[in-house]
Design a protein around this motif. Structure first.
Motif, PDB file in Angstrom:
ATOM      1  N   LEU B  13      23.705  74.055 116.888  1.00 50.51           N
ATOM      2  CA  LEU B  13      24.439  72.591 117.058  1.00 50.51           C
ATOM      3  C   LEU B  13      25.594  72.910 117.947  1.00 50.51           C
ATOM      4  N   LEU B  14      26.424  74.081 118.013  1.00 53.70           N
ATOM      5  CA  LEU B  14      27.550  74.288 118.646  1.00 53.70           C
ATOM      6  C   LEU B  14      27.253  74.706 120.243  1.00 53.70           C
ATOM      7  N   VAL B  15      26.160  75.635 120.335  1.00 55.07           N
ATOM      8  CA  VAL B  15      25.737  75.941 121.492  1.00 55.07           C
ATOM      9  C   VAL B  15      25.216  74.781 122.298  1.00 55.07           C
ATOM     10  N   LEU B  16      24.446  73.786 121.447  1.00 53.85           N
ATOM     11  CA  LEU B  16      23.907  72.456 122.231  1.00 53.85           C
ATOM     12  C   LEU B  16      25.032  71.589 122.748  1.00 53.85           C
ATOM     13  N   PHE B  17      25.940  71.519 121.806  1.00 52.39           N
ATOM     14  CA  PHE B  17      26.913  70.500 122.251  1.00 52.39           C
ATOM     15  C   PHE B  17      28.040  71.221 123.271  1.00 52.39           C
ATOM     16  N   ALA B  18      28.122  72.574 123.227  1.00 47.41           N
ATOM     17  CA  ALA B  18      29.036  73.436 124.147  1.00 47.41           C
ATOM     18  C   ALA B  18      28.284  73.060 125.810  1.00 47.41           C
ATOM     19  N   GLY B  19      26.930  73.115 125.596  1.00 47.30           N
ATOM     20  CA  GLY B  19      26.121  72.905 126.795  1.00 47.30           C
ATOM     21  C   GLY B  19      26.232  71.568 127.395  1.00 47.30           C
ATOM     22  N   LEU B  20      26.428  70.511 126.602  1.00 49.67           N
ATOM     23  CA  LEU B  20      26.306  69.014 126.987  1.00 49.67           C
ATOM     24  C   LEU B  20      27.879  69.069 127.678  1.00 49.67           C
ATOM     25  N   MET B  21      28.840  69.581 127.159  1.00 44.79           N
ATOM     26  CA  MET B  21      30.243  69.473 127.544  1.00 44.79           C
ATOM     27  C   MET B  21      30.416  70.232 128.857  1.00 44.79           C
ATOM     28  N   LEU B  22      29.642  71.246 129.058  1.00 47.29           N
ATOM     29  CA  LEU B  22      29.652  72.070 130.218  1.00 47.29           C
ATOM     30  C   LEU B  22      28.741  71.489 131.547  1.00 47.29           C
ATOM     31  N   THR B  23      27.682  70.944 131.136  1.00 51.77           N
ATOM     32  CA  THR B  23      26.777  70.559 132.167  1.00 51.77           C
ATOM     33  C   THR B  23      27.535  69.327 133.178  1.00 51.77           C
ATOM     34  N   PRO B  24      28.423  68.419 132.908  1.00 47.97           N
ATOM     35  CA  PRO B  24      29.086  67.988 134.094  1.00 47.97           C
ATOM     36  C   PRO B  24      29.839  68.830 135.178  1.00 47.97           C
ATOM     37  N   PHE B  25      30.269  70.047 134.592  1.00 48.44           N
ATOM     38  CA  PHE B  25      30.948  70.746 135.350  1.00 48.44           C
ATOM     39  C   PHE B  25      30.119  71.726 136.434  1.00 48.44           C
ATOM     40  N   ALA B  26      28.869  72.081 135.633  1.00 49.27           N
ATOM     41  CA  ALA B  26      27.828  72.761 136.445  1.00 49.27           C
ATOM     42  C   ALA B  26      27.266  71.755 137.517  1.00 49.27           C
ATOM     43  N   PHE B  27      26.997  70.637 137.158  1.00 51.63           N
ATOM     44  CA  PHE B  27      26.329  69.576 138.018  1.00 51.63           C
ATOM     45  C   PHE B  27      27.317  69.504 139.494  1.00 51.63           C
ATOM     46  N   MET B  28      28.711  69.246 139.033  1.00 51.03           N
ATOM     47  CA  MET B  28      29.518  69.027 139.773  1.00 51.03           C
ATOM     48  C   MET B  28      29.816  70.285 141.072  1.00 51.03           C
ATOM     49  N   LEU B  29      29.610  71.460 140.602  1.00 56.11           N
ATOM     50  CA  LEU B  29      29.933  72.714 141.274  1.00 56.11           C
ATOM     51  C   LEU B  29      28.547  72.837 141.995  1.00 56.11           C
ATOM     52  N   ALA B  30      27.349  72.712 141.597  1.00 62.02           N
ATOM     53  CA  ALA B  30      25.997  72.708 142.290  1.00 62.02           C
ATOM     54  C   ALA B  30      26.085  71.659 143.394  1.00 62.02           C
ATOM     55  N   SER B  31      26.708  70.445 143.013  1.00 61.80           N
ATOM     56  CA  SER B  31      26.307  69.258 144.061  1.00 61.80           C
ATOM     57  C   SER B  31      27.449  69.628 145.348  1.00 61.80           C
ATOM     58  N   THR B  32      28.318  70.274 144.984  1.00 60.88           N
ATOM     59  CA  THR B  32      29.318  70.370 146.389  1.00 60.88           C
ATOM     60  C   THR B  32      28.821  71.346 147.296  1.00 60.88           C
ATOM     61  N   LEU B  33      27.661  72.264 146.948  1.00 63.60           N
ATOM     62  CA  LEU B  33      27.181  73.099 147.771  1.00 63.60           C
ATOM     63  C   LEU B  33      26.140  72.794 148.529  1.00 63.60           C
ATOM     64  N   LYS B  34      25.625  71.646 148.351  1.00 62.10           N
ATOM     65  CA  LYS B  34      24.268  71.122 148.866  1.00 62.10           C
ATOM     66  C   LYS B  34      24.428  70.198 149.854  1.00 62.10           C
ATOM     67  N   THR B  35      23.399  70.088 150.762  1.00 60.28           N
ATOM     68  CA  THR B  35      23.391  69.231 151.823  1.00 60.28           C
ATOM     69  C   THR B  35      23.143  67.717 151.153  1.00 60.28           C
ATOM     70  N   LYS B  36      23.323  66.795 151.987  1.00 57.90           N
ATOM     71  CA  LYS B  36      23.001  65.462 151.427  1.00 57.90           C
ATOM     72  C   LYS B  36      21.406  65.054 151.209  1.00 57.90           C
ATOM     73  N   ALA B  37      20.547  65.884 152.023  1.00 53.70           N
ATOM     74  CA  ALA B  37      19.342  65.665 151.492  1.00 53.70           C
ATOM     75  C   ALA B  37      18.989  66.475 150.193  1.00 53.70           C
ATOM     76  N   ASP B  38      19.309  67.761 150.021  1.00 53.33           N
ATOM     77  CA  ASP B  38      19.193  68.296 148.749  1.00 53.33           C
ATOM     78  C   ASP B  38      19.724  67.803 147.705  1.00 53.33           C
ATOM     79  N   PHE B  39      20.762  67.077 147.736  1.00 52.53           N
ATOM     80  CA  PHE B  39      21.644  66.252 146.647  1.00 52.53           C
ATOM     81  C   PHE B  39      20.855  65.128 146.032  1.00 52.53           C
ATOM     82  N   VAL B  40      20.175  64.369 146.744  1.00 52.04           N
ATOM     83  CA  VAL B  40      18.926  63.537 146.272  1.00 52.04           C
ATOM     84  C   VAL B  40      17.687  63.923 145.718  1.00 52.04           C
ATOM     85  N   ASN B  41      17.428  65.312 146.304  1.00 53.84           N
ATOM     86  CA  ASN B  41      16.008  65.706 145.797  1.00 53.84           C
ATOM     87  C   ASN B  41      16.101  66.707 144.681  1.00 53.84           C
TER      88      ASN B  41
END
Lengths: 298, 282
Positions: B13-41
């Protein structure tokens, strides 16, 4: 005990001087001014007329104000019902004896709290966006029937705001609750267990009364901060000055800001500010009375 | 056996919640490194035939380049660092001084001042927006750093916290002994009292630093010139200008939170325990 070489009488005043000077100039004086302003009609900083209770009467009859009050109450109630139970559940999990990595988990849960509301709402605006947002993507991957165009931000305004707030504040509540749980006496719990109390019984009759004072404070803090919601919806719905679709995101403080700084009616804004302040003071007094009577009964 | 099973469920349960908490950070980091086309796809990192099946060669730093070369991000970062440092240092110093006077001295008017501080705790910031704005206008401090910083330097909350900490942590006998030895009042404060409440100093520095760094309302009301904007208002401006450039907006967000995140990771133990100490013991 008296000191042998007493300090000159002005010493404490010297230490207080910077605080008192700044407090008077930037908090005390504006506070008094806001009381005067609430009874004046203003257009920009230059023109003003005394109008008695006109501003308050205006606010009372203003349908936009009541829309804002309704939304704000929904939000405050919502975060109270979600944030505190989630934080308490996680704190109970983290407090299990024999658990390793407690500090690391606490760090992970706490970390969003460091992120300011402005930045959270920018992030959540994209997480919840229709086709490209992560939330709809993930839900669609998990449940094939989930609509990737699910309109979180357009139709589920409060859900979106509460979700962002839960992400932001769970760690704060968790840190306090975990600290309180770690103070609950182990002997008391063990004694209850020996007497045959099950886990639910032990929680309800031993743990809960012990963490009650901290829980009470967190409930008050959650509600009062919820009633002052501004930055999350203001940035999330920046294109409509914080109104959101059909004014579903309009909060009391957003409305205060709009009337004061977009319409330039500082008097009206001050009246809203005082209504908010008196509500908060009333809540704090009520809270104090309730937690006192609880202390007597315990 | 049953004990270990429950513990396994707790971890899951703790790992699941920790994953949920960290997902927005991961999404943000990954998105900043992509081109516009890759962001959508793509959701996180774009697919490809590189290591781990990720198209590493498709990642780009173009968003960051734009932020710092074409947009005033560097300036905003500097503004925020300046405002938060000056604001937190002086707010902490003045709070500690006030808390010291109200905990370790007896003088006429002390009780009234303590009551004033307690009363001020409940004043909601929004109440002071309108009259505070007028006040700064009269003082000629609108659109200045001074006008932005000074109202934040007298936090009643800080005086309250330091008073509580000093009541517990600073023995009056020690102060008296130092006076007998001939130490001056300021020397006593800085070399004796301050070190004794060091944990509170650390925690409050962090609280006020974060408070200024994340503040949006005050700069939004006080400032007019974009070159004085801190990160919060710069990002709001950026959002209005380039909302459809998702990678760019998220890169701006990441740049805005990375410094405080690093500071938090360095000081987290002191920060969290300092923050919670008052509530639990009090």
């Amino acid at each position: 005990m008296k000191s042998y070489r007493p300090h000159p009488a002005w010493v404490p005043w010297l230490f207080l001087a910077p605080f008192l000077g700044l407090f008077t100039t930037f908090i005390g004086w504006p506070l008094l001014r806001s009381l005067v302003l609430a009874f004046e009609q203003t257009y920009g900083p230059r023109t003003r007329v005394f109008v008695g209770f006109l501003n308050f009467r205006g606010v009372w009859q203003d349908p936009w104000f009541w829309t804002a009050v309704g939304n704000t109450l929904w939000f405050a109630g919502g975060i109270l019902l979600v944030q505190i139970p989630v934080a308490l559940g996680l704190a109970l999990l983290l407090n299990r004896p024999g658990l390793r990595g407690r500090a690391l988990f606490r760090l992970v849960f706490f970390s969003p709290y460091v992120v300011g509301a402005v930045f959270v709402s920018t992030l959540f605006a994209l997480l919840l966006e229709k086709r490209i947002g992560l939330v709809n993507h993930a839900l669609h991957a998990l449940f094939l029937r989930w609509d990737p165009d699910f309109p979180w931000l357009d139709q589920y305004v409060m859900t979106s705001l509460i979700a962002a707030s839960v992400w932001l504040s769970t760690g704060f509540n968790l840190a306090y609750l975990l600290a309180a749980l770690q103070n609950v006496s182990r002997e008391l719990l063990d004694a209850a267990a020996i007497d045959g109390a099950g886990p639910w019984h032990r929680f309800w009759h031993v743990t809960l009364p012990e963490i009650r004072p901290v829980l009470n404070i967190l409930i008050l803090l959650t509600v009062t901060s919820g009633l002052q919601l501004f930055e999350l919806p203001f940035i999330l719905y920046n294109d409509t000055a914080g109104n959101g679709p059909n004014s579903q995101a309009l909060t009391v403080v957003t409305y205060l800001y709009q009337t004061g700084f977009i319409s330039g009616n500082l008097g009206y804004a001050s009246a809203i500010g005082w209504i908010l302040t008196l509500t908060l003071v009333g809540l704090a007094l009520l809270h104090r009375r309730l937690s006192r009577s609880e202390d007597y009964s315990a | 056996m049953r004990r270990r099973l429950t513990l396994a469920v707790v971890y899951a349960l703790l790992v699941l919640f920790a994953g949920l908490m960290l997902t927005p950070f991961a999404f943000m980091l990954a998105s900043t490194l992509k081109t516009k086309a890759d962001f959508v796809n793509t959701l996180f990192l774009p697919d490809g035939d590189g290591w781990l099946g990720v198209g590493w060669d498709r990642l780009t730093l173009a968003n960051y380049r734009r932020l710092f070369v074409e947009l005033p991000m560097a300036r905003a970062l500097l503004n925020s660092a300046f405002l938060a440092s000056v604001g937190s240092i002086f707010a902490t110093l003045f709070s500690a001084m006030g808390g010291y006077a109200l905990s370790k001295f007896e003088f006429r008017g002390r009780e009234a001042l303590i009551r004033l501080v307690l009363g001020a705790l409940i004043i909601p910031a929004p109440l002071l927006i309108a009259p505070g704005f007028q006040n700064l206008w009269k003082l000629g401090l609108l659109d200045t750093y001074t006008g932005l910083i000074m109202p934040g330097l007298a936090p009643a909350f800080g005086v309250f916290l330091f008073r509580q900490a000093m009541l517990n942590a600073v023995p009056s006998e020690l102060i008296d002994a130092a006076r007998i030895d001939g130490a001056g009042e300021f020397r006593i404060f800085f070399t004796l009292v301050f070190p004794l409440v060091r944990p509170m100093v650390g925690a409050f520095l962090m609280i006020t630093f974060l408070g200024v760094w994340n503040d949006f309302l005050t700069p939004q009301v006080v400032l007019q010139s974009p070159d004085r904007y801190p990160l919060s208002t710069t990002l709001a401006m950026l959002r209005n200008l380039d909302w459809n450039d998702y990678g760019l907006v998220l890169a701006g967000t990441l740049v805005s939170i990375a410094p405080v995140m690093c500071l938090f990771l360095l000081l987290q133990r002191e920060f969290i325990s300092g923050l919670t100490s008052g509530a639990v013991k009090g």
